[in-house]
Design an enzyme around this catalytic site. Structure first.
Site, PDB file in Angstrom:
ATOM      1  N   GLY A   1       0.619  -5.015   0.750  1.00  0.00           N
ATOM      2  CA  GLY A   1      -0.549  -5.097  -0.135  1.00  0.00           C
ATOM      3  C   GLY A   1      -0.246  -5.785  -1.463  1.00  0.00           C
ATOM      4  O   GLY A   1      -1.151  -6.286  -2.123  1.00  0.00           O
TER       5      GLY A   1
ATOM      6  N   ALA B   1       0.862  -1.176   0.000  1.00  0.00           N
ATOM      7  CA  ALA B   1       0.000   0.000   0.000  1.00  0.00           C
ATOM      8  C   ALA B   1       0.902   1.230   0.000  1.00  0.00           C
ATOM      9  O   ALA B   1       2.049   1.159   0.450  1.00  0.00           O
ATOM     10  CB  ALA B   1      -0.877  -0.009   1.238  1.00  0.00           C
TER      11      ALA B   1
ATOM     12  N   GLU C   1      -0.507  -9.372  -0.727  1.00  0.00           N
ATOM     13  CA  GLU C   1      -1.945  -9.609  -0.529  1.00  0.00           C
ATOM     14  C   GLU C   1      -2.700  -9.627  -1.857  1.00  0.00           C
ATOM     15  O   GLU C   1      -3.619 -10.418  -2.053  1.00  0.00           O
ATOM     16  CB  GLU C   1      -2.513  -8.534   0.415  1.00  0.00           C
ATOM     17  CG  GLU C   1      -1.968  -8.686   1.834  1.00  0.00           C
ATOM     18  CD  GLU C   1      -2.333  -7.521   2.743  1.00  0.00           C
ATOM     19  OE1 GLU C   1      -1.979  -6.372   2.411  1.00  0.00           O
ATOM     20  OE2 GLU C   1      -2.983  -7.755   3.776  1.00  0.00           O
TER      21      GLU C   1
HETATM   22  N1  COA Z   1       4.600   3.139  -0.522  1.00  0.00           N
HETATM   23  C1  COA Z   1       5.030   4.322  -1.025  1.00  0.00           C
HETATM   24  N2  COA Z   1       6.186   4.474  -1.666  1.00  0.00           N
HETATM   25  C2  COA Z   1       6.954   3.383  -1.822  1.00  0.00           C
HETATM   26  C3  COA Z   1       6.588   2.131  -1.333  1.00  0.00           C
HETATM   27  C4  COA Z   1       5.349   2.031  -0.655  1.00  0.00           C
HETATM   28  N3  COA Z   1       4.905   0.882  -0.165  1.00  0.00           N
HETATM   29  N4  COA Z   1       7.562   1.243  -1.604  1.00  0.00           N
HETATM   30  C5  COA Z   1       8.506   1.923  -2.271  1.00  0.00           C
HETATM   31  N5  COA Z   1       8.142   3.211  -2.412  1.00  0.00           N
HETATM   32  C6  COA Z   1       8.889   4.294  -3.071  1.00  0.00           C
HETATM   33  C7  COA Z   1      10.060   4.768  -2.224  1.00  0.00           C
HETATM   34  O1  COA Z   1       9.627   5.701  -1.250  1.00  0.00           O
HETATM   35  C8  COA Z   1      10.937   5.384  -3.288  1.00  0.00           C
HETATM   36  O2  COA Z   1      10.402   6.636  -3.632  1.00  0.00           O
HETATM   37  P1  COA Z   1      11.417   7.922  -3.842  1.00  0.00           P
HETATM   38  O3  COA Z   1      12.298   7.502  -4.991  1.00  0.00           O
HETATM   39  O4  COA Z   1      10.475   9.037  -4.188  1.00  0.00           O
HETATM   40  O5  COA Z   1      12.151   8.071  -2.555  1.00  0.00           O
HETATM   41  C9  COA Z   1      10.709   4.459  -4.486  1.00  0.00           C
HETATM   42  O6  COA Z   1       9.464   3.794  -4.265  1.00  0.00           O
HETATM   43  C10 COA Z   1      11.789   3.410  -4.653  1.00  0.00           C
HETATM   44  O7  COA Z   1      11.874   2.692  -3.441  1.00  0.00           O
HETATM   45  P2  COA Z   1      13.249   2.559  -2.587  1.00  0.00           P
HETATM   46  O8  COA Z   1      12.887   2.288  -1.167  1.00  0.00           O
HETATM   47  O9  COA Z   1      14.148   3.702  -2.871  1.00  0.00           O
HETATM   48  O10 COA Z   1      13.850   1.234  -3.282  1.00  0.00           O
HETATM   49  P3  COA Z   1      14.865   0.195  -2.603  1.00  0.00           P
HETATM   50  O11 COA Z   1      15.330  -0.694  -3.712  1.00  0.00           O
HETATM   51  O12 COA Z   1      15.883   0.887  -1.774  1.00  0.00           O
HETATM   52  O13 COA Z   1      13.944  -0.679  -1.613  1.00  0.00           O
HETATM   53  C11 COA Z   1      11.980  -1.914  -0.941  1.00  0.00           C
HETATM   54  C12 COA Z   1      12.915  -1.485  -2.096  1.00  0.00           C
HETATM   55  C13 COA Z   1      10.802  -2.636  -1.565  1.00  0.00           C
HETATM   56  C14 COA Z   1      12.722  -2.854   0.022  1.00  0.00           C
HETATM   57  C15 COA Z   1      11.518  -0.651  -0.172  1.00  0.00           C
HETATM   58  O14 COA Z   1      11.009   0.278  -1.115  1.00  0.00           O
HETATM   59  C16 COA Z   1      10.443  -0.907   0.851  1.00  0.00           C
HETATM   60  O15 COA Z   1      10.727  -1.413   1.907  1.00  0.00           O
HETATM   61  N6  COA Z   1       9.181  -0.532   0.534  1.00  0.00           N
HETATM   62  C17 COA Z   1       8.090  -0.601   1.459  1.00  0.00           C
HETATM   63  C18 COA Z   1       7.597  -1.995   1.624  1.00  0.00           C
HETATM   64  C19 COA Z   1       6.478  -2.024   2.643  1.00  0.00           C
HETATM   65  O16 COA Z   1       6.654  -1.738   3.815  1.00  0.00           O
HETATM   66  N7  COA Z   1       5.293  -2.389   2.175  1.00  0.00           N
HETATM   67  C20 COA Z   1       4.136  -2.503   3.001  1.00  0.00           C
HETATM   68  C21 COA Z   1       3.371  -1.255   2.994  1.00  0.00           C
HETATM   69  S1  COA Z   1       1.913  -1.397   4.016  1.00  0.00           S
END
Ligand code: COA
Length: 255
Positions: free
Chosen positions: A111, A66, A114
């Site tokens: 999500g 999400a 999910e």
């Molecule tokens: N919601 C909003 N933005 C998200 C996102 C999410 N769930 N997951 C990734 N993004 C965004 C990041 O904020 C980043 O945006 P920016 O470039 O404007 O800063 C962009 O997507 C790229 O993600 P980034 O974190 O820089 O990539 P990464 O390769 O370093 O890490 C993940 C990848 C997937 C490990 C990491 O993005 C992450 O942990 N995401 C969240 C996962 C999560 O908690 N999901 C459950 C949500 S309820």
């Protein structure tokens, strides 16, 4: 149909839905959820559509969860409603009378995991990673993850994944029964189409009854409880700290 956050195409009776926000790793904001809902309504109605593939745009992600940035603007007491809305759209996928397969091409987190689990079954690319990392945000899965992950991989491993927030790779997901096949990234969509094409040679009415009968096996009460509990954690200081920490790109400190 024109969408801004998803792409759709209909070729040889197969309707492909691509979640298309690659710069945000295809995170599910309200616009994506609304368009996904609209696309699924179209799937139910359009007789030319016989089967559906859901996948993510870009090389990196299926759906990374999400949209965490959007959580900040949701009021503390709106968590349960947010959860219910996502659950209802995912029920529309799960109960679709036509086969819906997830082709998981990268991160399927929160999500995203999910969404994949709401599909009738899943194929993964060797680059896919699965997880329910909501605990890192001071949250719990709210779009059916507590229920479907437990159904698919069993209570012990589901508890571990949700409590640690750790990701698993595609091969472990296959060992656990979360995905049916692991393919090279290039072969993911061709293999998904190959399986769907076998299904499309079968009786559509029989397929729809298989979907309905299998889905009847599961108790739906847990989903209501999940939405209620998601609502409870949504107003906590831990959720504020967890989401702020993600957006500020730092580790959360929970009380
Ligand atoms: N919601 C909003 N933005 C998200 C996102 C999410 N769930 N997951 C990734 N993004 C965004 C990041 O904020 C980043 O945006 P920016 O470039 O404007 O800063 C962009 O997507 C790229 O993600 P980034 O974190 O820089 O990539 P990464 O390769 O370093 O890490 C993940 C990848 C997937 C490990 C990491 O993005 C992450 O942990 N995401 C969240 C996962 C999560 O908690 N999901 C459950 C949500 S309820």
């Amino acid at each position: 149909m024109t969408f801004s956050t998803i792409q759709t195409s209909l070729v040889n009776h197969i309707f492909t839905i691509i979640i298309n926000r690659p710069d945000k790793l295809n995170a599910l904001n309200q616009a994506v959820l609304n368009e996904l809902n609209e696309a699924m309504e179209f799937v139910y109605k359009d007789e030319k559509i016989k089967g559906v593939i859901i996948t993510g745009a870009g090389e990196k992600a299926f759906v990374a969860g999400a949209d965490i940035a959007e959580f900040v603007s949701v009021k503390d007491d709106e968590g349960a409603t947010l959860s219910k809305k996502g659950q209802d759209i995912f029920f529309k996928i799960e109960n679709c009378p036509k086969p819906v397969i997830a082709a998981v091409n990268g991160f399927a987190l929160g999500g995203g995991c999910e969404l994949a689990m709401a599909c009738h079954f899943r194929l993964a690319s060797s680059k896919a990673k699965f997880g329910q990392p909501e605990v890192n945000l001071g949250l719990i899965p709210g779009y059916g993850g507590t229920q479907r992950l437990t159904m698919l991989i069993g209570k012990g491993k589901a508890m571990e994944m949700m409590m640690t927030g750790n990701m698993i790779d595609a091969n472990e997901a296959k060992t656990l029964g979360l995905v049916n096949y692991v393919e090279t990234p290039e072969n993911l969509i061709p293999k998904t189409k190959e399986i769907l094409n076998v299904i499309l040679t079968k009786s559509p009415v029989a397929i729809s009854k298989i979907i309905a009968a299998v889905n009847f096996y599961f108790d739906k009460k847990g989903f209501d409880e999940e939405a209620k509990l998601f609502g409870e954690v949504f107003s906590t200081d831990d959720k504020k700290e967890g989401t702020a920490a993600f957006l500020e790109k730092r580790k959360p400190v929970f009380k």
